[in-house]
Scaffold this motif. Sequence first.
Motif, PDB file in Angstrom:
ATOM      1  N   ASN A 141      62.925  75.907  34.760  1.00  0.00           N
ATOM      2  CA  ASN A 141      63.483  74.617  34.384  1.00  0.00           C
ATOM      3  C   ASN A 141      63.640  74.493  32.870  1.00  0.00           C
ATOM      4  N   GLY A 182      61.206  67.486  31.741  1.00  0.00           N
ATOM      5  CA  GLY A 182      60.502  67.776  32.983  1.00  0.00           C
ATOM      6  C   GLY A 182      59.019  67.971  32.743  1.00  0.00           C
ATOM      7  N   THR A 191      56.958  70.959  41.296  1.00  0.00           N
ATOM      8  CA  THR A 191      56.661  70.929  39.862  1.00  0.00           C
ATOM      9  C   THR A 191      55.896  72.171  39.435  1.00  0.00           C
TER      10      THR A 191
END
Length: 305
Positions: free
Chosen positions: A173, A193, A214
Amino acid sequence: MIAFVLSGAGSRGPLQIGALAALLEVGIQPALLVGTSAGAMNALFVAARGLSAETLQTLQAQWRGIDARTIYPGNILTAAWRVLRGRTGLYDNSGFRKLIEAGLPDRVTTFGDLRLPLYVTSVDLLSNRLFLFGEDRSIGLVDAVLASATVPIMHPPVDYYGLQLVDGGVLANVAASIAMDKKATRVYVINAGYGGVPLKPIRGIVDVANHTLTTMMGQALLRDLARAQADEAVDLHHIHLPLFRDVSYRDFSHTDEMVQAGYEATRAYLAAPRPQVVAPVPPRPDLGETVRGARELIPPYLSGQ
């Protein structure tokens, strides 16, 4: 060489506009950009025009004009119908594609047309590898950014010369490693993020799913921070923007507030930059080699070489 790395951000993408404004205000300009998902959309906008106040004002106006129905057309019934028909995404991505196309200046269609070098991450579901756009400057921009921003299940994978490409955030990410691989010596990570801080305790099945995702997305960031910390030649600035986390992925009504919040958070960071301290990270699991461009996965006759 200065690089900007823009993470995935979803509907919280305007936070990155504020961060870019703060960097511009103190005279920090990128020599290259790396983008993932919503960060790829923002990075494309800057790479096509250069970083300026006018560019950021235009980008902010584009975010103000986003309607959730453009990106997520239909309703629960149409989504259910797509599932029953065996579609690979709950929502059609044609409106999403048009949104990316609308953000491009005239006569800017390929990576070679950009003012600044841009690298965009995606993931090939068939090989479980990171796929990096930007090495081949003749490749089209729209497919690359659409693939980078295609969240699995929400939108169908982008079929690209036999590959099935989805959001680069699935594996990385925050792709700071790409900037370091390109010999950047100062890296500004604009991360909306996960940033390495402990998450709230898990409560319920939905939290389990969110925390699992996550965790998967955050491992690459932790490794990249550790790599930068160990490399004296790299000055990495991790600007973490964990703001507006409760805003729905369909809610695009907070653009101006997010821009201001991102600006203020970045100004605060620049006034007192914090060293990157991370815990030791386990060795990376063997997922195969990172794919760094169309030349390595696509036969020459398919990529126009």
